[in-house]
Design a protein around this motif. Sequence first.
Motif, PDB file in Angstrom:
ATOM      1  N   TRP A   1      66.226  35.319  98.180  1.00  0.00           N
ATOM      2  CA  TRP A   1      66.745  36.327  98.968  1.00  0.00           C
ATOM      3  C   TRP A   1      66.500  36.210 100.276  1.00  0.00           C
ATOM      4  CZ3 TRP A   1      68.902  41.036  97.610  1.00  0.00           C
ATOM      5  CH2 TRP A   1      68.837  41.924  98.705  1.00  0.00           C
ATOM      6  N   ASP A   2      67.808  36.466 101.023  1.00  0.00           N
ATOM      7  CA  ASP A   2      67.894  36.073 102.523  1.00  0.00           C
ATOM      8  C   ASP A   2      68.830  37.378 102.968  1.00  0.00           C
ATOM      9  OD1 ASP A   2      68.045  35.258 104.936  1.00  0.00           O
ATOM     10  OD2 ASP A   2      68.978  33.173 104.568  1.00  0.00           O
ATOM     11  N   GLU A   3      68.005  38.233 103.640  1.00  0.00           N
ATOM     12  CA  GLU A   3      68.628  39.326 104.027  1.00  0.00           C
ATOM     13  C   GLU A   3      67.747  39.876 105.314  1.00  0.00           C
ATOM     14  OE1 GLU A   3      71.167  41.235 103.518  1.00  0.00           O
ATOM     15  OE2 GLU A   3      71.807  40.213 101.343  1.00  0.00           O
ATOM     16  N   GLU A   4      68.395  40.902 106.246  1.00  0.00           N
ATOM     17  CA  GLU A   4      67.450  41.466 107.203  1.00  0.00           C
ATOM     18  C   GLU A   4      66.855  42.635 106.537  1.00  0.00           C
ATOM     19  OE1 GLU A   4      69.984  42.221 110.439  1.00  0.00           O
ATOM     20  OE2 GLU A   4      70.515  40.202 110.925  1.00  0.00           O
ATOM     21  N   ILE A   5      65.696  43.142 107.295  1.00  0.00           N
ATOM     22  CA  ILE A   5      65.142  44.207 106.910  1.00  0.00           C
ATOM     23  C   ILE A   5      64.377  44.706 107.999  1.00  0.00           C
ATOM     24  CG2 ILE A   5      62.921  42.998 106.303  1.00  0.00           C
ATOM     25  CD1 ILE A   5      62.616  44.835 104.146  1.00  0.00           C
ATOM     26  N   VAL A   6      64.240  46.257 108.234  1.00  0.00           N
ATOM     27  CA  VAL A   6      63.650  46.775 109.076  1.00  0.00           C
ATOM     28  C   VAL A   6      62.252  47.323 108.557  1.00  0.00           C
ATOM     29  CG1 VAL A   6      63.617  49.066 110.421  1.00  0.00           C
ATOM     30  CG2 VAL A   6      65.575  47.677 109.925  1.00  0.00           C
TER      31      VAL A   6
ATOM     32  N   THR B   1      55.120  51.095 114.844  1.00  0.00           N
ATOM     33  CA  THR B   1      56.403  50.950 115.567  1.00  0.00           C
ATOM     34  C   THR B   1      57.051  49.730 114.465  1.00  0.00           C
ATOM     35  OG1 THR B   1      55.344  48.854 116.489  1.00  0.00           O
ATOM     36  CG2 THR B   1      55.245  50.769 117.838  1.00  0.00           C
ATOM     37  N   ARG B   2      58.420  50.066 114.542  1.00  0.00           N
ATOM     38  CA  ARG B   2      59.178  49.174 113.848  1.00  0.00           C
ATOM     39  C   ARG B   2      59.728  47.853 114.432  1.00  0.00           C
ATOM     40  NH1 ARG B   2      62.794  54.180 110.742  1.00  0.00           N
ATOM     41  NH2 ARG B   2      60.817  55.039 110.129  1.00  0.00           N
ATOM     42  N   TYR B   3      59.913  46.879 113.397  1.00  0.00           N
ATOM     43  CA  TYR B   3      60.808  45.785 114.067  1.00  0.00           C
ATOM     44  C   TYR B   3      61.743  45.322 112.761  1.00  0.00           C
ATOM     45  CZ  TYR B   3      57.538  43.301 110.618  1.00  0.00           C
ATOM     46  OH  TYR B   3      57.209  42.896 109.415  1.00  0.00           O
ATOM     47  N   VAL B   4      62.804  44.454 113.309  1.00  0.00           N
ATOM     48  CA  VAL B   4      63.726  44.030 112.435  1.00  0.00           C
ATOM     49  C   VAL B   4      63.337  42.482 112.181  1.00  0.00           C
ATOM     50  CG1 VAL B   4      66.324  43.509 112.171  1.00  0.00           C
ATOM     51  CG2 VAL B   4      65.206  45.539 113.542  1.00  0.00           C
ATOM     52  N   ALA B   5      63.557  42.352 110.988  1.00  0.00           N
ATOM     53  CA  ALA B   5      63.420  40.682 110.461  1.00  0.00           C
ATOM     54  C   ALA B   5      64.180  40.227 109.580  1.00  0.00           C
ATOM     55  CB  ALA B   5      61.810  40.760 109.978  1.00  0.00           C
ATOM     56  N   ARG B   6      64.511  39.079 109.873  1.00  0.00           N
ATOM     57  CA  ARG B   6      65.301  38.104 108.858  1.00  0.00           C
ATOM     58  C   ARG B   6      64.302  37.432 107.956  1.00  0.00           C
ATOM     59  NH1 ARG B   6      70.788  38.112 107.876  1.00  0.00           N
ATOM     60  NH2 ARG B   6      71.256  36.201 106.279  1.00  0.00           N
ATOM     61  N   GLN B   7      64.455  38.195 106.481  1.00  0.00           N
ATOM     62  CA  GLN B   7      63.333  37.860 105.625  1.00  0.00           C
ATOM     63  C   GLN B   7      64.202  36.821 104.542  1.00  0.00           C
ATOM     64  OE1 GLN B   7      60.124  40.320 103.745  1.00  0.00           O
ATOM     65  NE2 GLN B   7      61.820  40.931 102.543  1.00  0.00           N
TER      66      GLN B   7
ATOM     67  N   GLU C   1      55.854  32.203  89.322  1.00  0.00           N
ATOM     68  CA  GLU C   1      54.475  32.037  89.393  1.00  0.00           C
ATOM     69  C   GLU C   1      54.094  32.578  90.705  1.00  0.00           C
ATOM     70  OE1 GLU C   1      52.979  27.878  89.148  1.00  0.00           O
ATOM     71  OE2 GLU C   1      53.133  28.026  86.786  1.00  0.00           O
ATOM     72  N   GLU C   2      54.997  32.533  91.817  1.00  0.00           N
ATOM     73  CA  GLU C   2      54.339  33.173  93.094  1.00  0.00           C
ATOM     74  C   GLU C   2      55.743  33.326  93.870  1.00  0.00           C
ATOM     75  OE1 GLU C   2      50.152  31.349  94.665  1.00  0.00           O
ATOM     76  OE2 GLU C   2      52.187  29.953  94.693  1.00  0.00           O
ATOM     77  N   PHE C   3      55.791  34.296  94.835  1.00  0.00           N
ATOM     78  CA  PHE C   3      56.847  34.464  95.858  1.00  0.00           C
ATOM     79  C   PHE C   3      56.505  33.932  97.242  1.00  0.00           C
ATOM     80  CE2 PHE C   3      57.764  37.672  92.395  1.00  0.00           C
ATOM     81  CZ  PHE C   3      58.964  37.249  92.220  1.00  0.00           C
ATOM     82  N   VAL C   4      57.255  33.133  97.985  1.00  0.00           N
ATOM     83  CA  VAL C   4      56.888  33.021  99.156  1.00  0.00           C
ATOM     84  C   VAL C   4      57.869  33.400 100.191  1.00  0.00           C
ATOM     85  CG1 VAL C   4      56.805  31.026 100.936  1.00  0.00           C
ATOM     86  CG2 VAL C   4      55.958  30.639  98.768  1.00  0.00           C
ATOM     87  N   ALA C   5      57.380  34.284 101.083  1.00  0.00           N
ATOM     88  CA  ALA C   5      58.458  35.114 101.916  1.00  0.00           C
ATOM     89  C   ALA C   5      58.242  34.679 103.431  1.00  0.00           C
ATOM     90  CB  ALA C   5      58.079  36.649 101.914  1.00  0.00           C
ATOM     91  N   ILE C   6      59.202  34.476 104.006  1.00  0.00           N
ATOM     92  CA  ILE C   6      59.483  33.913 105.392  1.00  0.00           C
ATOM     93  C   ILE C   6      60.116  35.032 106.333  1.00  0.00           C
ATOM     94  CG2 ILE C   6      59.877  32.349 107.119  1.00  0.00           C
ATOM     95  CD1 ILE C   6      59.889  30.233 104.882  1.00  0.00           C
ATOM     96  N   GLN C   7      59.347  35.685 107.253  1.00  0.00           N
ATOM     97  CA  GLN C   7      60.104  36.727 108.117  1.00  0.00           C
ATOM     98  C   GLN C   7      60.435  36.107 109.406  1.00  0.00           C
ATOM     99  OE1 GLN C   7      58.105  40.393 108.038  1.00  0.00           O
ATOM    100  NE2 GLN C   7      59.144  41.015 106.045  1.00  0.00           N
ATOM    101  N   THR C   8      61.317  36.439 110.190  1.00  0.00           N
ATOM    102  CA  THR C   8      61.506  36.036 111.398  1.00  0.00           C
ATOM    103  C   THR C   8      61.767  37.264 112.187  1.00  0.00           C
ATOM    104  OG1 THR C   8      62.401  33.742 110.831  1.00  0.00           O
ATOM    105  CG2 THR C   8      62.786  34.560 113.023  1.00  0.00           C
ATOM    106  N   ASP C   9      60.826  37.443 113.429  1.00  0.00           N
ATOM    107  CA  ASP C   9      61.328  38.830 113.892  1.00  0.00           C
ATOM    108  C   ASP C   9      62.393  38.774 114.666  1.00  0.00           C
ATOM    109  OD1 ASP C   9      60.771  41.085 115.511  1.00  0.00           O
ATOM    110  OD2 ASP C   9      59.089  40.656 116.009  1.00  0.00           O
ATOM    111  N   ILE C  10      63.336  39.364 114.524  1.00  0.00           N
ATOM    112  CA  ILE C  10      64.600  39.442 115.557  1.00  0.00           C
ATOM    113  C   ILE C  10      64.745  40.563 116.223  1.00  0.00           C
ATOM    114  CG2 ILE C  10      65.615  37.665 113.822  1.00  0.00           C
ATOM    115  CD1 ILE C  10      67.179  39.745 112.557  1.00  0.00           C
ATOM    116  N   THR C  11      63.602  41.290 116.418  1.00  0.00           N
ATOM    117  CA  THR C  11      63.755  42.621 117.193  1.00  0.00           C
ATOM    118  C   THR C  11      64.425  42.318 118.450  1.00  0.00           C
ATOM    119  OG1 THR C  11      62.003  43.582 115.771  1.00  0.00           O
ATOM    120  CG2 THR C  11      62.704  44.726 117.661  1.00  0.00           C
ATOM    121  N   ALA C  12      63.892  41.588 119.123  1.00  0.00           N
ATOM    122  CA  ALA C  12      64.287  41.052 120.413  1.00  0.00           C
ATOM    123  C   ALA C  12      65.847  41.031 120.694  1.00  0.00           C
ATOM    124  CB  ALA C  12      63.335  40.185 121.218  1.00  0.00           C
TER     125      ALA C  12
END
Length: 676
Positions: free
Chosen positions: A403-408, A415-421, A434-445
């Motif tokens: 799964w590769d989407e943006e999320i607020v 406070t809120r931030y926008v991330a590419r997850q 067995e597991e989920f690995v999630a990577i979030q990149t803060d793209i708020t700026a």
Amino acid sequence: MKTRYVFFLVLLFVTAVLTGAIFVGFQEYKATLSAESREDATRTAVHVGSELASQFSGRRQTVRLVAATPALGRHGTDAQRATLRRLVAETQFSGASVIARNGTMTSIVSDLTPAERAALIGSDFGDRIYFQRAMAGETYLSEPISAESGNDIVTVSTPIRHNGTVVGTLNGAYHVPESWFADGVTASLGREDGLTIYAQSGRVVYSEPPQRGATTVVRNASIGDTGWTVSVQSSQRTVQSTIRAVTYLQVGSILAVVFAIGGFGWWVYRRNLHQVERLLEGFTRLENREYGTEIDVRGGEEWQQIEAGFDEMSRSLARFEHERREREQSLREFKRAVEHAGYAVFITDPQGTIEYVNPAFEEITGYPAAEAVGATPTILNSGEMSEDYFARQWETLLAGEEWDEEIVNERRNGTRYVARQKITPLTGEDGSVEEFVAIQTDITALKDRERHLQTLSRVLRHNLRNKIGVIVGSAELLVGDGGDVDEAVIGDRIVDASQQLTDLAEKERRIVTLLTSHPRRKRIDLAATIESVATRVRRNHPDSRITVTCPADVTVVGIDELQRGLYELVENSVVHTDGSATVEVTVDPREETVAVAIEDDGPGIPENERPILTGDADIEPLSHGSGLGLWLVYHTVRLSDGVVTCTDGTPTGSVVTFELQRADPCSDRDGERQNR
């Protein structure tokens, strides 16, 4: 403890148990032999005592029977003497006599001479104990009396009754020991046994010592009711011989057991235990991670198979260890990369429970690891994303796809931030998740920059169209046929519009630079910066009055464009005031921050433009150049990690205050390291 020591201890224990059992068994047997020997001696003593008691009883019975002869009651008669002679002749008594009740001897038959017998007739024997006991009605066996022959004489006395009255005593005497006595008594004894007979007084009546040098067991027995005692000295020579033979057998048996167990143990050790030790040594080396170890057991075919299997296992472990170290190295490198990554990483189980978060997750979301682990990602739910968004997310992940989407999301502080997850499901060998690995990149700026640039583009296009329209319209008037056109006024209009376009372009350039260049914060001498801004404004606007109230040693943390933002704000106060403007700049140092207040006496900042300055609203396309200037001030202060507020002045004008972080002693060096 090594196996050999354990084995030998077990052998010693078994040997001790068996030899102890043998020893105890033989000891018990020897004790039984000794006990039986003592019991035999006791039985012999009792038997001898019974034999003697029987003989004594027989003689007393004989004396009582003879005493019943009527002739004995006639003292001094021939019939009395004839009865005595028959008693001596027909029994084993060596002599017999009759004593009248007055103690006078009336008749006697013995081996004495006639003169000696005559001398005894009429003598008084009333003081003799055997006479007194017999007169009392008792058949009495007297104590031995030494005779002139050297033998001991024993007398058996019994009362003589006539018509129920005791008229005297019959006394039968015999020598002890006699041949019949010795033969009858010693017949039941062994060749080496000894015998001693004691009278009631303790006098030795008969004694036959045991064989010289023989060890004896002494056992005593009573002789009926006579008060006499028989003592048998039973020789233990035969028993001791048997015990010695048993002892030799005992020692031999113990030695045989010891040698048998020792030989068996040595055979087992050489046949199996030696190999077991080699095998255990190999396993010990494997426990110490000495993988690749090989052993040499030097045994039979089975042990050779075990050796080959162990060596193969050891080589496999060496390969696995090498691979494990490589994996651990890769994991360490991966962990270092994750720990130092600038993006948030978190891992959940198939149910969505968080199991791990990296430091960047804590920094971006504000949730410490201790609080995040065990929770679910719903702690980040901002409410901005629809239910359909999460339904599609779970459907994709449970299908084993990424799964590769943006999320607020929402931070812990609200406070809120926008991330590419990007979420990747990890599956097992059976294909189950067995597991989920999630990577979030803060793209708020980045989103903010895109939004600000888009807004800036709209404002710039709008203002360009307006100003270019003014210039084009004015130019058409100049080239038209109208004779009443004031060319000077139109020229000034064109110049003014052109100048405004130039200012717009310069402000747009500065804002774009701020939004795209990622300026670094550094230590800034606020007093020098404000004085430089005031000097420049005074030079460009000589009619204005600029006053500065600032301590000499105030430093803050900010970007290089902070001075431009201060200039834009002070100049904006001057140019929008008709006539001579007065601007006061006041610096208020606080514990952790520094407040800079800029107050003017002009018309003040319009209400619709104040949100642009404070960041509460974006600039609108209808905003003019001053709006861009305020927007530039906002971004300058924001990127300096400060905040801007705007209030009305007294009585007119406005007060713009921005608060900056005070610089600590290390901030200058930190800024230098960042710039490098």
